[in-house]
Enzyme design. Sequence first.
Site, PDB file in Angstrom:
ATOM      1  N   ASP B 194     -29.362  11.542   2.320  1.00  0.00           N
ATOM      2  CA  ASP B 194     -29.945  11.127   1.052  1.00  0.00           C
ATOM      3  C   ASP B 194     -28.776  11.095   0.081  1.00  0.00           C
ATOM      4  OD1 ASP B 194     -31.009  11.014  -1.514  1.00  0.00           O
ATOM      5  OD2 ASP B 194     -32.889  11.903  -0.863  1.00  0.00           O
ATOM      6  N   HIS B 195     -28.313   9.897  -0.262  1.00  0.00           N
ATOM      7  CA  HIS B 195     -27.022   9.826  -0.969  1.00  0.00           C
ATOM      8  C   HIS B 195     -27.068  10.468  -2.342  1.00  0.00           C
ATOM      9  CE1 HIS B 195     -28.101   6.433  -3.566  1.00  0.00           C
ATOM     10  NE2 HIS B 195     -28.702   5.929  -2.528  1.00  0.00           N
ATOM     11  N   HIS B 257     -35.082  10.696  -3.264  1.00  0.00           N
ATOM     12  CA  HIS B 257     -34.164  11.186  -4.302  1.00  0.00           C
ATOM     13  C   HIS B 257     -34.836  12.151  -5.281  1.00  0.00           C
ATOM     14  CE1 HIS B 257     -31.798   8.179  -2.491  1.00  0.00           C
ATOM     15  NE2 HIS B 257     -32.082   7.174  -3.278  1.00  0.00           N
TER      16      HIS B 257
END
Lengths: 432, 507
Positions: B194-195, B257
Amino acid sequence: MSAQLTLQAPLELPPADLTAYLEQLWSGHLAGSTGAATFTLVVWDPAWLEQQLIRSGRHDGPITGLLTPELLEAARTSVAALDLPPSTAPMDPALAWHLGQLPGDHKADDLRGRFVASAISAQMPRRLITVAPTLAADHPLETMVAAYCPLPDEGGAGAACGDVVVLRGGMGSLRQALALIEPLVAPELPCWVWWNSSLDEPPEMLEALAPIPRRLVIDTSLGQPRRCLDVLLAHIEAGQAVNDLNWLRLRSWRESLAMVFDPPARRPALNHVVQLDIDVEGHHLVKGLLLAAWMADRLGWHLLNSSSVADDGNGVGVSAEFQRTDGVAVRFRLMPVPVGVAKTHPGAILGLRLICNPADQPPLCVIFCSESGGCMRLESGGMAAMELAEEVVPLPQESEEMEMARLLAGGHDSTNPLLAAAAPIAARLLPG
Amino acid sequence: MTSILTNPLRVGLRQERVITPQCLVIFGASGDLTHRKLIPALFELFRQRRLPSEFAILGCARRPWSDTEFRDRMQEALKAEINEHLQAWEQFSQGLFYEPVDLQQTDHMVRLALRLETIDRLRATRGNRTFYLSVSPEFYGSGCKALASAGLLADPERSRIVIEKPFGRDYGSAQNLNRIVQSCAKESQVFRIDHYLGKETVQNILVMRFANTIFEPIWNRNYIANVQITAAETVGVEERAGYYESAGALRDMVQNHLTQILALTAMEPPGRFDPEAIRNEKAKVLQAAHLADENDAWKCCVRGQYGPGGTSSHPLSGYRQEPGVNPNSTTETYVAMKVFINNWRWQGVPFYLRTGKRLPKRLSEVVLTFRRAPVHLFDAAGGAPTPNQLILRIQPDEGAEIKFEVKAPGSGMRSRPVDMAFNYDDSFGEPSDEGYVRLLADAMLGDPTLFTRSDEVEAAWRLYTPLLALIEEAPWQLPVHPYEARTWGPAAADSLLADDGLSWRRP
């Protein structure tokens, strides 16, 4: 991180049979081991201090080549007993030399090469070659070999095996044994050479063990400062990947200095440095020189002159003048300072003072003190009107073996550019 | 004399953790992500000397490229970055290789295994491999199976697999995918990206909370009245219409996010800084989270879709007018919702989450609003004292801010709110690494702290299951409210808070 012992006692073989035996080992027991594709580590491991402490009856054996707390304690006790200056670090080669003048003929098992720090063994070296000179110069060559499967501290898989080779003997026989090492180093894999001793030792041995492209690990705190810097510089200039444990021990000082100037508002002060003072323990200046050289390189200072300076009978320091990029002079002074209890390696940094004098702002004085001691000398004198940034720099937490393991875990085939740039400046800073 | 822009003493010091020798295998190497994010991130790691010399990158995709063609294409794509570092690129690109691979073809996988052995010998990468699945999500499961069948995931100490988002489309599909992945590899080998977790400021939530003693004692229902988590974008759907039409804001932003930020904000302190300890606490808090009204989920959620807007000089298209979007699309580009967490720490504290495209500002932040002072001793400039707020700014202007009351200058004793701010730029002044730099490095180091574990992913999907079911089965109950581009979303989203006597923070 506890040291591990090889699972089996190394098998003593005639030197001529060594290569054939290892080939047989890899085609049999070790066939398919993932250790086959890692690296070779060659360790020059004289352990002079340990050998002399044992011989003179000041420390119990066996000889392991490891820097244990008991060994350091025996060394510190010996510093006092031999009436050496208290600033003498346990690893100072002078201590081993003085111990060598004492009578005694105590013997102990020699297990060098059989003890492997688990931090290093966790990197699964394909081959660990320990070159172990003995005190007796006429000791005949002994060659030993063992298969070696490290057992991780935390359990788990341990299928990656390698082998351990020990070459032990007097200096004469080891010189003759150098030819044995070449065929033991797999040409397709990286090879590291850890010169775990003083750089004052016979240069032909170092050169023979560490030809390019082998990656060299040295410690510039061990040996005469001029010799240490010359060796460092020569190998860097020859294009070899050189790692200096003394440089790595400077990590917390470099980090602390960078931290002071991280806030952009502070950074312009770096353009206006007028004075840099560094205090080191004992008489070994290399670490202080490397720190100053790193700063000079990063800030673009040009070295104008350098000379020796004596101070209160404590020893000989260095006084130098740099020129900033805007032509203004920067005064530099590196002084040895006596201490009651020295750190393990010679020349540990005690304190640093950096004075910046920007034109339109109050002067900034940065003072760093080592965690282990004060730096009253640097704190004295006319800084009341300056902005003061004062920090305590933590001592390095990691052992030599941990540092080695870090290098082995993710090594480079070139010298760290910061060290490569600092080394020539440090060499020019040292007078004579 | 010009001022120093970067800290010259900082250069070259970021070498705290060194990646072990290994080969990184990128599946989908001909895709956008590889040249836009992955190779630039790896090149950055190389320039920081955090990659060892014994390192290789093997690009894999169906296209029949050669090593040279792959290198040339990457060089072309990174031209601007490479120009200043030509020598470094020269060295870096020697470790770039390419192998045409179709993950569905067994013989391709056999060829891949042989190629990897060759690279191990050539680059001394010690048999350590990280496989990065940058492929279409429908191939995540089959990709894992193919790697496992080829024996490439057999050694849990030496092989890892990185999986891009989205991990599933809903709770059921995430469970299925987890089952497949876990049949191929141990959980410790799996790194779900999950960047957002690669952002310095998201990680700073942990440090702010657990490295200071001043926050944790008041970080609970006794002192905090509500929490708002916002991720606002100014951009529209851009070139992602194909994906976005089937995902929408809920799947694209909230489930991953915003939920990760929620977990970091609300989790209990871990016993130690250890990946499993942290992920245990994140999973636990997500398992305790639920929509404010699970039976009538439409009451606690608002969906929106941006319409035309902008100015006469810069008009902006509405979502339905964007290329590739269905003109009758009911995909949400905005979503706001209210969530509770059923545990001792947070019982009764509403967490409001919102995200949207084409909002007036690009920003992500967490706002913790504290309870009002029990007694008003002083007149307040604004009528009533403003509640204290702690604002964690994730982007841009990364930092933190505390709002509190002080005495307004003058003869009376009136209070007024002021800000006390910490700003990353002022304190550190260096741009932090792009998220992929951190995450790629962590994956190759085998550090899963910033990656989501199977139970976290499932808990996150489970949290939104009532909403997804409603959208699927009774979409009229959760209508898509239009909002003008470059406004703060539909009016209905304001009502969501107004019903609780609150309003969204206008950043």
